[in-house]
Each structure stands twice: as structure tokens, then as C-alpha cells.
Design a protein around this motif. Structure first.
Motif, short mmCIF file in Angstrom:
data_model
loop_
_atom_site.label_atom_id
_atom_site.label_comp_id
_atom_site.label_asym_id
_atom_site.label_seq_id
_atom_site.Cartn_x
_atom_site.Cartn_y
_atom_site.Cartn_z
N PRO A 1 -61.82 36.15 -45.54
CA PRO A 1 -61.03 37.05 -44.72
C PRO A 1 -59.81 36.30 -44.18
O PRO A 1 -59.94 35.18 -43.69
N ARG B 1 -56.05 36.65 -42.05
CA ARG B 1 -54.94 37.29 -41.34
C ARG B 1 -53.94 36.20 -40.97
O ARG B 1 -54.24 35.31 -40.18
N GLU C 1 -52.70 33.49 -42.63
CA GLU C 1 -53.20 32.15 -42.92
C GLU C 1 -52.43 31.50 -44.06
O GLU C 1 -53.00 30.75 -44.87
N SER D 1 -55.99 40.78 -44.34
CA SER D 1 -56.31 41.58 -43.15
C SER D 1 -55.05 41.85 -42.34
O SER D 1 -54.84 41.28 -41.27
N GLY E 1 -59.09 43.43 -37.86
CA GLY E 1 -60.38 42.89 -37.46
C GLY E 1 -61.06 42.11 -38.56
O GLY E 1 -61.06 42.51 -39.73
N ALA F 1 -60.32 31.29 -43.71
CA ALA F 1 -59.10 30.92 -44.44
C ALA F 1 -58.30 29.85 -43.72
O ALA F 1 -57.27 29.39 -44.23
N ASP F 2 -58.74 29.46 -42.51
CA ASP F 2 -57.93 28.53 -41.70
C ASP F 2 -58.55 27.13 -41.62
O ASP F 2 -58.23 26.36 -40.72
N TYR G 1 -64.58 40.33 -33.96
CA TYR G 1 -65.21 39.02 -34.05
C TYR G 1 -66.70 39.04 -33.72
O TYR G 1 -67.36 38.01 -33.65
N GLN H 1 -57.47 29.27 -31.79
CA GLN H 1 -56.79 30.32 -31.01
C GLN H 1 -56.68 29.85 -29.55
O GLN H 1 -57.39 28.95 -29.13
#
Ligand SMILES: O=c1ccn([C@@H]2O[C@H](COP(=O)(O)OP(=O)(O)O)[C@@H](O)[C@H]2O)c(=O)[nH]1
Ligand SMILES: O=C(O)[C@@H](COP(=O)(O)O)O[C@H]1O[C@H](CO)[C@@H](O)[C@H](O)[C@H]1O
Length: 316
Positions: free
Chosen positions: A38, A40, A42, A72, A104, A126-127, A216, A248
Motif C-alpha cells: 500500500p 500513498r 512514497e 492510495s 486510507g 512502501a516507506d 490505520y 509521521q
């Protein structure tokens, strides 16, 4: 301490080193494996995650059958870089008619069920900046080894790098929200070292039956729901070593914490456990297990006790 937690921990914890890729290939037989990432925004890290998995587990040995990045609602070059690295890329909302575009992480994982064909699904963030393909093989091990295993959680040293000293104090929501919640409401799950690990795997037959929070809360909900519906032994965990990722802000993690509290509240009909014990992170403890009792005693209202009993008190 709930004896079930420690018993489970002892019986259902392995290390990724126990699951050699060649042996997994033999066990794989006709089982199809999909890796789902997933993503978003990245673009800086997704290509490395895709490349390492493709090279080690698709080109070198055919362990992974499908490698899908779920875009995403990214607004950067995530999709282009993932595709250039060799992943299939599907955008949320473009996967099936009626599945509208929604934000999400949970939504991305839920929509991936309609875009993959694997019997087993491996979820990788993905991070990641410190990890390896053994994350995938370690998570696959218990699933390819025993059909009674439905869900596998990774655990690791959680690196925290906020630009100052690098520590293993990562997993802030895990340590301050998720693990205390389990200790209070699901003490039999207190042996799960990283309940919010972003690297985990599950059978499709399980994921298709579970409700999925769109944000999450997905890791917390799948853990609690699987234990409740199929028993503790349907779950296993694997030591993956050390993991670093993009962090984050603590304010964003506050939203994540609220999502997880909401998921727990929706599921925790049970009162608090009689005694509340919190295992320390397994890697801090030589030999791998120590627990701290959480003081949960409460005094009755002072007005009902001793010399206060006769005082005039304001009543609202
Ligand atoms: O709406 C979202 C939020 C997150 N993610 C992805 O889910 C993974 C975990 O999210 P994040 O890194 O934001 O969470 P953290 O690891 O900081 O808790 C990452 O690959 C994100 O790109 C996603 O696909 N959609
Ligand atoms: O474990 C945690 O507390 C959070 C935040 O980690 P950090 O404090 O930034 O290392 O990260 C995890 O939680 C999310 C919610 O379950 C998962 O989606 C992430 O993949 C995971 O990294």
C-alpha cells in the motif's frame, strides 16, 4: 499475566532465519503468493521495496507470484516509480466498478483483495528504509508450514530516526496505545510483540471474511478479530530483525491512535482484565520475556471513607 499469552508466545514465535527460501519453495507447491504494497506518496522509497522483492523472490527464485502496489491517492510519482521498478500498480477506485476512490491504508488493503489472485497475501509498507526480502520469506514461513495458521505478524527492533539520535524507540502508537489496549482488554494477545507491524501476512480465505477499517486500524482489527473468531493458534509471529521507515508527526500519530482506540472500543465488550500485565518488548529482555504489572487499583470516592464521611460536600 495471562498464561495463554506466554504459552502462545513460546509456541508461536519463530525467527525469519528458520524459513529458508529454498525450503519455502518446496512447501509452496500450488499455493499462489501475492505481495501487496500500500502506497500513498512514497516515491522516494517504493522503488527500492519493489526492486528488492522482485530480484530476490521473483527473478532469483519464483516464490512470489504477484507483486502489486496499491496507489492510495498519491499526488507524487509513486505510481510511475513503482511501475518502473517492475510492480503491477493499481489505483484505489480503479480496481473494480463500484469501488470508489477512498483514502486510507485499510481501504488500500481491502481493495487489493479485488486486484490479486494469491492464496496468501503478504503486506509490506512502501516507506521502508531498513529491511530486506527476508521480511517476505519470514512471514510466509508459518503460512506455508501449517494450514491452521491464518495470520502472521512480523516483529523487529523499531528504529526511530527523527533527525537526532537514532534509537529503537520507534512504534510510538504500538507502545503507547496498541499494546496497553491488548494488555487491558485482550490479555491473551499480550505476547504479540508488534501488533501494528506494517509487515504481516494472511490467507485470502481469512481476509475475505474480516471487516476492514479503512484507515490505520486495519492491523489492530485483523489481530483481534482473527483471535476471537479462530483462536490464538491461528496467529503466529516472526522475528524479522530491525526495521526503519519514514516517520509521521506525533500529531498525525494522534489520529492513528484515535482510529485504533475506535477499533478497540467497537470490539471490547469485555471489562478490563482483573490483573493487567504488560510484557516488555522482547528484544530488551535477554531470554525474551519479562512483564510489568500495571497498577489499576482505584480508591473509592473520598467522601465515602473515614473522616470525610461526615463532612458537608457540594453536590452537583
Ligand atoms: O491512506 C493511506 C495511508 C498510508 N498508506 C500506506 O500504508 C503504509 C503505512 O502507512 P504510514 O507509513 O503512513 O504509517 P506509519 O508507518 O507511519 O505508521 C505506507 O506504505 C503508506 O504509504 C496508504 O497506502 N494509504
Ligand atoms: O507502530 C507504530 O506505532 C506506528 C508508528 O511508528 P513510529 O512511531 O513512526 O516508528 O507504525 C505502525 O502503525 C501503523 C498502524 O497500524 C501501521 O499501518 C504501520 O505500517 C506501522 O508502521
Amino acid at each position: 499475566m495471562d498464561p495463554r499469552a506466554r504459552d502462545w508466545y513460546t509456541r508461536r514465535t519463530t525467527s525469519s532465519s528458520a524459513w529458508a527460501p529454498a525450503a519455502l519453495l518446496e512447501r509452496k507447491a500450488g499455493t499462489r503468493v501475492s505481495v501487496v504494497i500500500p502506497a500513498r506518496n512514497e516515491q522516494d522509497t517504493v522503488a527500492d521495496v519493489v526492486t528488492q522483492i522482485r530480484r530476490a523472490l521473483m527473478d532469483e527464485i519464483p516464490l512470489v507470484d504477484e507483486l502489486l502496489v496499491i496507489d492510495s491517492m498519491s499526488t507524487d510519482g509513486t505510481a510511475e516509480r513503482a511501475a518502473a521498478a517492475g510492480a503491477q500498480v493499481r489505483a484505489v477506485g480503479d480496481i473494480a466498478p463500484g469501488l470508489e476512490r477512498r483514502a486510507g491504508k485499510g481501504e488500500a488493503l481491502w481493495q487489493s483483495l479485488f486486484a490479486t489472485s494469491g492464496d496468501v497475501l503478504v503486506y509490506i509498507d512502501a516507506d521502508l528504509t531498513e529491511w530486506g526480502p527476508h521480511f517476505v520469506t519470514g512471514l510466509l514461513g508459518p503460512l506455508l508450514d501449517d494450514e491452521r495458521t491464518l495470520l502472521v505478524r512480523g516483529f523487529y527492533d523499531r528504529v526511530l530516526d527523527l533527525g537526532g539520535d537514532i534509537t529503537t524507540e520507534g512504534g510510538r502508537v504500538t507502545e503507547l496505545v496498541a499494546r496497553p489496549l491488548l494488555a487491558l482488554h485482550w490479555p491473551q494477545l499480550a505476547g504479540v510483540v508488534q501488533p501494528l507491524a506494517g509487515e504481516w501476512a494472511a490467507r485470502r480465505s481469512l481476509m475475505e471474511q474480516l471487516p476492514v477499517p479503512v484507515g490505520y486500524g486495519v492491523e489492530f482489527s485483523t489481530l483481534v478479530d482473527t483471535a476471537r473468531r479462530f483462536g490464538l493458534d491461528a496467529i503466529a509471529q516472526v522475528d524479522l530483525g530491525r526495521r526503519a521507515h519514514r516517520h509521521q508527526s506525533v500529531h498525525n500519530l494522534g489520529v492513528m491512535a484515535a482510529e485504533i482506540l475506535a477499533v478497540a472500543r467497537r470490539r471490547s465488550a469485555a471489562p478490563y482484565a482483573d490483573e493487567v500485565w504488560l510484557p516488555r518488548p522482547v528484544r530488551e529482555v535477554p531470554g525474551g520475556w519479562d512483564e510489568v504489572q500495571v497498577p489499576t487499583g482505584e480508591r473509592p470516592p473520598a467522601v465515602t471513607v473515614g473522616q470525610y464521611a461526615t463532612r458537608q460536600v457540594r453536590t452537583w
